[in-house]
Design a protein around this motif. Structure first.
Motif, PDB file in Angstrom:
ATOM      1  N   PRO A  20       0.818  -1.219   0.000  1.00 46.60           N
ATOM      2  CA  PRO A  20       0.000   0.000   0.000  1.00 46.60           C
ATOM      3  C   PRO A  20       0.854   1.273   0.000  1.00 46.60           C
ATOM      4  O   PRO A  20       0.500   2.259  -0.637  1.00 46.60           O
ATOM      5  N   GLN A  21       1.987   1.248   0.691  1.00 47.01           N
ATOM      6  CA  GLN A  21       2.866   2.417   0.712  1.00 47.01           C
ATOM      7  C   GLN A  21       3.468   2.667  -0.676  1.00 47.01           C
ATOM      8  O   GLN A  21       3.588   3.817  -1.108  1.00 47.01           O
ATOM      9  N   LEU A  22       3.847   1.593  -1.368  1.00 49.08           N
ATOM     10  CA  LEU A  22       4.378   1.743  -2.726  1.00 49.08           C
ATOM     11  C   LEU A  22       3.316   2.301  -3.672  1.00 49.08           C
ATOM     12  O   LEU A  22       3.608   3.167  -4.506  1.00 49.08           O
ATOM     13  N   ALA A  23       2.096   1.807  -3.555  1.00 47.96           N
ATOM     14  CA  ALA A  23       1.012   2.292  -4.414  1.00 47.96           C
ATOM     15  C   ALA A  23       0.752   3.770  -4.150  1.00 47.96           C
ATOM     16  O   ALA A  23       0.564   4.561  -5.091  1.00 47.96           O
ATOM     17  N   GLU A  24       0.766   4.177  -2.885  1.00 46.32           N
ATOM     18  CA  GLU A  24       0.559   5.588  -2.560  1.00 46.32           C
ATOM     19  C   GLU A  24       1.704   6.436  -3.111  1.00 46.32           C
ATOM     20  O   GLU A  24       1.481   7.531  -3.638  1.00 46.32           O
ATOM     21  N   ALA A  25       2.926   5.925  -3.016  1.00 48.36           N
ATOM     22  CA  ALA A  25       4.073   6.666  -3.546  1.00 48.36           C
ATOM     23  C   ALA A  25       3.927   6.877  -5.058  1.00 48.36           C
ATOM     24  O   ALA A  25       4.259   7.949  -5.577  1.00 48.36           O
ATOM     25  N   ARG A  26       3.403   5.887  -5.769  1.00 48.01           N
ATOM     26  CA  ARG A  26       3.167   6.039  -7.208  1.00 48.01           C
ATOM     27  C   ARG A  26       2.135   7.125  -7.470  1.00 48.01           C
ATOM     28  O   ARG A  26       2.279   7.935  -8.379  1.00 48.01           O
ATOM     29  N   ARG A  27       1.061   7.128  -6.680  1.00 49.00           N
ATOM     30  CA  ARG A  27       0.019   8.138  -6.879  1.00 49.00           C
ATOM     31  C   ARG A  27       0.550   9.536  -6.577  1.00 49.00           C
ATOM     32  O   ARG A  27       0.245  10.495  -7.286  1.00 49.00           O
ATOM     33  N   VAL A  28       1.359   9.658  -5.536  1.00 47.33           N
ATOM     34  CA  VAL A  28       1.959  10.950  -5.193  1.00 47.33           C
ATOM     35  C   VAL A  28       2.866  11.425  -6.327  1.00 47.33           C
ATOM     36  O   VAL A  28       2.853  12.603  -6.707  1.00 47.33           O
ATOM     37  N   ARG A  29       3.641  10.498  -6.896  1.00 48.44           N
ATOM     38  CA  ARG A  29       4.512  10.843  -8.023  1.00 48.44           C
ATOM     39  C   ARG A  29       3.666  11.278  -9.217  1.00 48.44           C
ATOM     40  O   ARG A  29       4.009  12.234  -9.920  1.00 48.44           O
ATOM     41  N   ALA A  30       2.552  10.605  -9.430  1.00 50.68           N
ATOM     42  CA  ALA A  30       1.661  10.976 -10.526  1.00 50.68           C
ATOM     43  C   ALA A  30       1.131  12.396 -10.325  1.00 50.68           C
ATOM     44  O   ALA A  30       1.055  13.185 -11.277  1.00 50.68           O
ATOM     45  N   GLU A  62      -8.316  16.080  -9.611  1.00 46.07           N
ATOM     46  CA  GLU A  62      -8.999  17.317  -9.997  1.00 46.07           C
ATOM     47  C   GLU A  62     -10.183  17.613  -9.080  1.00 46.07           C
ATOM     48  O   GLU A  62     -10.469  18.776  -8.788  1.00 46.07           O
ATOM     49  N   GLU A  63     -10.852  16.561  -8.591  1.00 42.67           N
ATOM     50  CA  GLU A  63     -12.025  16.757  -7.732  1.00 42.67           C
ATOM     51  C   GLU A  63     -11.658  16.973  -6.266  1.00 42.67           C
ATOM     52  O   GLU A  63     -12.318  17.735  -5.573  1.00 42.67           O
ATOM     53  N   GLY A  64     -10.617  16.261  -5.792  1.00 46.02           N
ATOM     54  CA  GLY A  64     -10.329  16.329  -4.355  1.00 46.02           C
ATOM     55  C   GLY A  64      -8.913  16.706  -3.994  1.00 46.02           C
ATOM     56  O   GLY A  64      -8.526  16.642  -2.826  1.00 46.02           O
ATOM     57  N   GLY A  65      -8.117  17.047  -4.963  1.00 48.01           N
ATOM     58  CA  GLY A  65      -6.734  17.423  -4.692  1.00 48.01           C
ATOM     59  C   GLY A  65      -5.869  16.201  -4.395  1.00 48.01           C
ATOM     60  O   GLY A  65      -6.306  15.048  -4.520  1.00 48.01           O
ATOM     61  N   ALA A  66      -4.637  16.481  -3.984  1.00 47.56           N
ATOM     62  CA  ALA A  66      -3.681  15.396  -3.721  1.00 47.56           C
ATOM     63  C   ALA A  66      -4.164  14.492  -2.592  1.00 47.56           C
ATOM     64  O   ALA A  66      -3.882  13.293  -2.569  1.00 47.56           O
ATOM     65  N   GLN A  67      -4.933  15.057  -1.654  1.00 42.79           N
ATOM     66  CA  GLN A  67      -5.421  14.266  -0.510  1.00 42.79           C
ATOM     67  C   GLN A  67      -6.334  13.131  -0.968  1.00 42.79           C
ATOM     68  O   GLN A  67      -6.397  12.090  -0.315  1.00 42.79           O
ATOM     69  N   ALA A  68      -7.023  13.305  -2.092  1.00 44.07           N
ATOM     70  CA  ALA A  68      -7.938  12.271  -2.599  1.00 44.07           C
ATOM     71  C   ALA A  68      -7.180  11.013  -3.014  1.00 44.07           C
ATOM     72  O   ALA A  68      -7.775   9.934  -3.093  1.00 44.07           O
ATOM     73  N   LEU A  69      -5.869  11.144  -3.263  1.00 47.24           N
ATOM     74  CA  LEU A  69      -5.080   9.986  -3.699  1.00 47.24           C
ATOM     75  C   LEU A  69      -4.264   9.386  -2.557  1.00 47.24           C
ATOM     76  O   LEU A  69      -3.495   8.453  -2.768  1.00 47.24           O
ATOM     77  N   ARG A  70      -4.434   9.892  -1.353  1.00 48.87           N
ATOM     78  CA  ARG A  70      -3.716   9.338  -0.197  1.00 48.87           C
ATOM     79  C   ARG A  70      -4.353   8.022   0.220  1.00 48.87           C
ATOM     80  O   ARG A  70      -5.523   7.749  -0.042  1.00 48.87           O
ATOM     81  N   ARG A  71      -3.570   7.232   0.950  1.00 45.13           N
ATOM     82  CA  ARG A  71      -4.059   5.953   1.458  1.00 45.13           C
ATOM     83  C   ARG A  71      -5.136   6.195   2.500  1.00 45.13           C
ATOM     84  O   ARG A  71      -5.052   7.105   3.302  1.00 45.13           O
ATOM     85  N   ARG A  72      -6.125   5.337   2.487  1.00 42.70           N
ATOM     86  CA  ARG A  72      -7.163   5.380   3.513  1.00 42.70           C
ATOM     87  C   ARG A  72      -7.037   4.129   4.369  1.00 42.70           C
ATOM     88  O   ARG A  72      -6.555   3.100   3.898  1.00 42.70           O
TER      89      ARG A  72
END
Length: 171
Positions: A20-30, A62-72
């Protein structure tokens, strides 16, 4: 150009990132790449993800900012035992099986389940006991060595050193 000498810093080893941390890191990079104005196809190639996933991430961003792509936090049923109960179980199991009335000092899933039920009043299935022991407590499967109680290591060493060479010479 002279290179600087490397200094060795002794720190505790850094544990590897979880999936999950790796997936979040990819989204942050995106997100960083979106903010640079890169195209979806470019982001997909750079991050190593299918373009459709990148388009979905971009919509979320675009709808929720970078926080929308953070891990839940993981969803699902909450554990039957809270952290305090798990620590009580750990302390009880570390006392050994004989301290809880078992003949041999050997833990089985059934025995651990009995102790857990006595302590907490919660009945766990064998699979749940396994997950508790290996996951939350960090224990691993240990199998006792199968050897005779009557084994005499000093006699074995003497036999190997004295008798075996004598027998081997006779061949």
């Amino acid at each position: 150009m002279p290179s600087e000498p490397l200094s060795v810093v002794s720190e505790a080893p850094v544990p590897p990132l979880t999936r999950p941390q790796l997936a979040e890191a990819r989204r942050v990079r995106a997100v960083e790449l979106f903010e640079q104005g890169r195209s979806d196809a470019e982001v997909a190639r750079m991050v190593g993800i299918h373009p459709e996933s990148v388009r979905r991430w971009k919509r979320m961003w675009e709808e929720g900012g970078a926080q929308a792509l953070r891990r839940r936090p993981a969803t699902g049923r909450p554990p039957k035992l809270d952290d305090a109960q798990v620590e009580a179980v750990r302390a009880a199991l570390e006392q050994g099986a004989q301290a809880h009335g078992f003949e041999a000092d050997l833990w089985t899933l059934e025995r651990a389940g009995v102790v857990i039920e006595r302590l907490t009043g919660v009945t766990l299935a064998r699979a749940s006991v396994w997950r508790l022991l290996t996951g939350r407590l960090g224990w691993s499967l240990q199998r006792p060595k199968r050897r005779a109680v009557e084994r005499d290591d000093s006699e074995i060493a003497r036999w190997v050193a004295q008798e075996w060479p004598r027998i081997k010479k006779g061949q």
